[in-house]
Design an enzyme around this catalytic site. Structure first.
Site, mmCIF file in Angstrom:
data_model
loop_
_atom_site.group_PDB
_atom_site.id
_atom_site.type_symbol
_atom_site.label_atom_id
_atom_site.label_comp_id
_atom_site.label_asym_id
_atom_site.label_seq_id
_atom_site.Cartn_x
_atom_site.Cartn_y
_atom_site.Cartn_z
ATOM 1 N N ASP A 1 -11.470 -4.998 6.698
ATOM 2 C CA ASP A 1 -9.801 -5.085 6.616
ATOM 3 C C ASP A 1 -9.915 -6.369 7.629
ATOM 4 O OD1 ASP A 1 -9.988 -5.424 4.156
ATOM 5 O OD2 ASP A 1 -8.663 -4.556 3.783
ATOM 6 N N ASP B 1 0.631 -1.079 0.101
ATOM 7 C CA ASP B 1 0.100 0.295 -0.511
ATOM 8 C C ASP B 1 0.851 1.053 -0.124
ATOM 9 O OD1 ASP B 1 -2.138 -1.800 -0.075
ATOM 10 O OD2 ASP B 1 -2.355 -1.429 2.013
ATOM 11 N N ASP C 1 -12.149 11.053 5.746
ATOM 12 C CA ASP C 1 -12.026 9.960 6.745
ATOM 13 C C ASP C 1 -13.117 9.072 5.714
ATOM 14 O OD1 ASP C 1 -14.933 11.167 5.875
ATOM 15 O OD2 ASP C 1 -15.671 10.394 8.768
ATOM 16 N N ASN C 2 -12.587 9.083 4.470
ATOM 17 C CA ASN C 2 -12.637 8.666 3.051
ATOM 18 C C ASN C 2 -11.486 7.754 3.172
ATOM 19 O OD1 ASN C 2 -15.873 8.200 2.754
ATOM 20 N ND2 ASN C 2 -15.021 10.996 2.335
#
EC number: 2.7.1.20
Length: 368
Positions: free
Chosen positions: A323, A41, A153-154
């Protein structure tokens, strides 16, 4: 003394507790099996202009197309980035292992990486997380990456699968020493993202679970999986004992299946009643809804469980929340806890992970 019963769903033995000790699970290495896309990531807080430039929605998961090629370079040049070992399934098994703590290597992970620096980082990170990762390594493609573009917060995720897309059943899963690890497991988890890579690998594992009355879990993972990979998804669905998803994925799934409802509880019920191979286990459907309650089917009822409260100012990054929820859930499932306890653990792990960048966590959980 060993307290073993034939009725025990996972057939795991408990040692009789000494005074003031809690029962300890024995023989649990490789109990949880995950298979998916190992990605590195690349996380950064970006601005709206950056999202607009590459046609990204603030809260979405997509596969990289030609138009996103430059984006991976630009995000590194323009913003402060952090690198984290990622990929949905790998994140979940890593969180499950973190929640369990001891013994190490309760979780096994299969996926494909390149023989390169990013691949080396992923191997090191898996080892640090005490996950028993067995990667299929090849040199045609580099290790996959995922840009996590954070605004407020996206998070918008753009995955460049590269090596992750090269997983081969006959080159890895079918090998005797690897298949033995599959047979050792009692709980299986695969994110829907892997449907784009190796349906035959998923089906081999799913059928093994079903035929041996073990627990097979699948995640809808993203609206595009429900829309563009629905045939593959529906081939696996008869083997699914626990189906995970969030509210947008549930809505996309309902639309594609012609459920004719937008009510999340109704969608969960309809998903539960889709045809199923192993009749010994009724399918459980679990849909998260961000800060709203998590919906779970139970028998012929649907229950909603409130999430743990968190102050907006404490949220750092919601990238790994879904996750992490699954990881927490699985950590209790392999210990044969109730589904309510599984949800409680899922909420706990998600609550911890959103306070950190990427799918990272403190050294030890504080979960009771």
């Amino acid at each position: 003394i060993s307290l073993c019963t034939e009725q025990h769903p996972l057939n795991i033995c408990f040692r009789a507790p000494q005074a003031s000790q809690t029962p300890t699970l024995t023989r649990v290495q490789n109990t949880l099996f995950g298979m998916g896309n190992p990605l590195l990531d690349i996380c950064a807080v970006v601005d709206k202009d950056f999202l607009d430039k590459y046609g990204l929605k603030p809260n979405d998961q997509i596969l990289a197309e030609e138009k996103h090629k430059e984006m991976f370079e630009e995000i590194v040049k323009k913003f402060k980035v952090e690198y984290h070992a990622g990929g949905a399934t790998q994140n979940s098994v890593k969180v499950a292992q973190w929640m369990i703590q001891e013994p190490h290597k309760v979780a096994t992970f299969f996926g494909c990486i390149g023989k390169d620096m990013f691949g080396k980082i992923l191997k090191e990170k898996a080892e640090e997380a005490h996950v028993d990762a067995h990667y299929y390594e090849q040199s045609e493609e580099p290790t996959g990456t995922c840009a996590a573009c954070i605004t407020g917060d996206n998070r918008s995720l753009v995955a460049n699968l590269a090596a992750a897309n090269c997983y081969k059943k006959e080159k890895h899963l079918d090998l005797e020493e690897n298949w033995k690890l599959v047979e050792k497991a009692h709980v299986y988890y695969i994110a829907g993202f892997f449907l784009t890579v190796s349906l035959e690998s998923i089906l081999k594992v799913a059928k093994h679970a079903s035929e041996n009355n073990k627990i097979f879990c699948l995640n809808l993972s993203a609206p595009f999986i429900c829309e563009f990979f629905k045939e593959a998804l529906m081939k696996v669905m008869p083997y699914v004992d626990i189906l995970f998803g969030n509210e947008t994925e549930a809505a996309a799934f309902a639309q594609e299946r012609g459920f004719e409802t937008e009510d999340i509880e109704e969608i969960a019920k309809k998903a539960q009643s889709l045809p199923k191979e192993n009749k010994k286990r009724q399918r459980i459907v679990v849909f998260t809804q961000g800060k709203e309650g998590t919906v779970m089917t139970k028998g012929d009822k649907v229950e909603t469980f409130p999430v743990l409260e968190i102050d907006q100012s404490e949220i750092v990054d919601t990238t790994g929340a879904g996750d992490a929820f699954v990881g927490g859930f699985l950590s209790q499932l392999v210990q044969d806890k109730t589904f309510e306890q599984c949800i409680h653990a899922g909420h706990y792990s998600a609550n911890v992970i959103i306070r950190h960048a990427g799918c990272t966590f403190p050294e030890k959980p504080d979960f009771h």
